[in-house]
Enzyme design. Structure first.
Site, PDB file in Angstrom:
ATOM      1  N   ALA A 216      58.036  26.301  64.204  1.00  0.00           N
ATOM      2  CA  ALA A 216      58.339  25.841  62.851  1.00  0.00           C
ATOM      3  C   ALA A 216      59.844  25.926  62.620  1.00  0.00           C
ATOM      4  O   ALA A 216      60.558  26.637  63.331  1.00  0.00           O
ATOM      5  CB  ALA A 216      57.596  26.697  61.825  1.00  0.00           C
TER       6      ALA A 216
ATOM      7  N   GLY B 110      54.136  27.496  65.663  1.00  0.00           N
ATOM      8  CA  GLY B 110      53.437  26.397  65.010  1.00  0.00           C
ATOM      9  C   GLY B 110      53.080  25.270  65.957  1.00  0.00           C
ATOM     10  O   GLY B 110      52.123  24.533  65.719  1.00  0.00           O
TER      11      GLY B 110
ATOM     12  N   GLU C  23      49.896  26.359  67.554  1.00  0.00           N
ATOM     13  CA  GLU C  23      48.870  26.268  66.515  1.00  0.00           C
ATOM     14  C   GLU C  23      48.455  24.812  66.290  1.00  0.00           C
ATOM     15  O   GLU C  23      47.274  24.521  66.073  1.00  0.00           O
ATOM     16  CB  GLU C  23      49.396  26.883  65.222  1.00  0.00           C
ATOM     17  CG  GLU C  23      49.522  28.399  65.303  1.00  0.00           C
ATOM     18  CD  GLU C  23      50.126  29.005  64.052  1.00  0.00           C
ATOM     19  OE1 GLU C  23      49.426  29.792  63.393  1.00  0.00           O
ATOM     20  OE2 GLU C  23      51.295  28.686  63.722  1.00  0.00           O
TER      21      GLU C  23
ATOM     22  N   GLU D 103      55.638  34.870  66.862  1.00  0.00           N
ATOM     23  CA  GLU D 103      55.966  35.191  65.468  1.00  0.00           C
ATOM     24  C   GLU D 103      56.319  36.653  65.226  1.00  0.00           C
ATOM     25  O   GLU D 103      57.147  36.956  64.352  1.00  0.00           O
ATOM     26  CB  GLU D 103      54.794  34.781  64.555  1.00  0.00           C
ATOM     27  CG  GLU D 103      54.702  33.297  64.286  1.00  0.00           C
ATOM     28  CD  GLU D 103      53.923  32.527  65.333  1.00  0.00           C
ATOM     29  OE1 GLU D 103      53.591  31.356  65.113  1.00  0.00           O
ATOM     30  OE2 GLU D 103      53.641  33.115  66.411  1.00  0.00           O
TER      31      GLU D 103
END
Length: 260
Positions: free
Chosen positions: A66, A112, A115, A135
């Site tokens: 992200a 992300g 994900e 993360e």
């Protein structure tokens, strides 16, 4: 919607979505998520689309994570909204799409990005792929469904190890633990994803959608997956495709499905 961060094109009933921020290793920013949500909604509602191929531009990354600069100063409440909106509008929408979504992962799929790949129904990765959820190195945890989908795919022990160590794994390791469907050479990546989607195109579209819904139900709290399967199985008997499929079988010919 005019897209600034993704490329979108339908070819032979496959919607090709390419995250097109190669200079940022295709990092997910807010604008990209909005565009992805729009493209996935189009795929689900369009009769001209039978499947989706999702990939990232360039050879270095599928999605490297992200865009941290957008939320580095967020409060608790803002962080929860960020995760909830992202999950609902993009990641859950991909998982719930009635058309099969295949991720073609080249290079890094981190945070992300992993994900996003896990929200897809199937994952094809190139030999140079590196996958991970880093993360905790930022003082965060995965917020776009990563703790849940990774556990579903690889089991609790391996999921916890990957998340709390933040280690990246290779394409070979990912295939070994069941995180990805296939590992192929870089030049073969898109072709393998197309091969899968082209095979699915020959099947009954409404039955494919029902199968996706029933499989997803097996992982949803508050839903009895067996009941969903029974309901979707029954619905298939009311389709023209069922009549065509059974007639073609009995007549020893290839079925011509119309998605009705």
């Amino acid at each position: 919607m005019v897209y600034q961060n993704i490329l979108s094109e339908v070819k032979e009933r496959i919607l090709y979505i390419t995250i097109n921020r190669e200079h940022k290793l295709n990092a997910l920013n807010k604008a990209t998520l909005v565009e992805l949500a729009d493209a996935i909604a189009f795929a689900g509602n369009s009769e001209e689309v039978s499947g989706v191929l999702l990939t990232g531009a360039g050879e270095k990354a599928f999605v490297a994570g992200a865009d941290i600069s957008e939320f580095s100063d967020y409060t608790i409440e803002q962080g929860m909204v960020l995760a909830r909106e992202g999950q609902t509008n993009v990641f859950d929408a991909i998982e719930s799409c009635p058309k099969p979504v295949v991720a073609a992962v080249n290079g890094f799929a981190l945070g992300g990005g992993l994900e996003l790949a896990m929200a897809c129904h199937m994952r094809i990765v190139s030999e140079n792929a590196k996958l991970g959820l880093p993360e905790v190195t930022l003082g965060l945890i995965p917020g776009y469904g990563g703790t849940q989908r990774l556990t579903q795919l690889v089991g609790k022990g391996k999921a916890i190890e990957m998340i709390v160590t933040a280690d990246m794994i290779s394409a070979e390791q990912a295939e070994k633990i069941g995180l990805v469907n296939y590992v192929v050479s870089q030049p073969e990546l898109i072709r393998k994803a197309e091969e899968l989607l082209n095979k699915i195109k020959l099947r009954a579209p409404l039955a494919v959608a029902s199968a996706l819904k029933a499989v997803n139900a097996s992982l949803k709290d508050g839903l009895n997956g067996f009941d969903v399967e029974i309901e979707e199985f029954g619905k298939c008997f009311g389709t023209i495709d069922f009549k065509e499929g059974t007639s073609a079988f009995l007549e020893k010919r290839k079925a011509d499905f119309t998605g009705k």
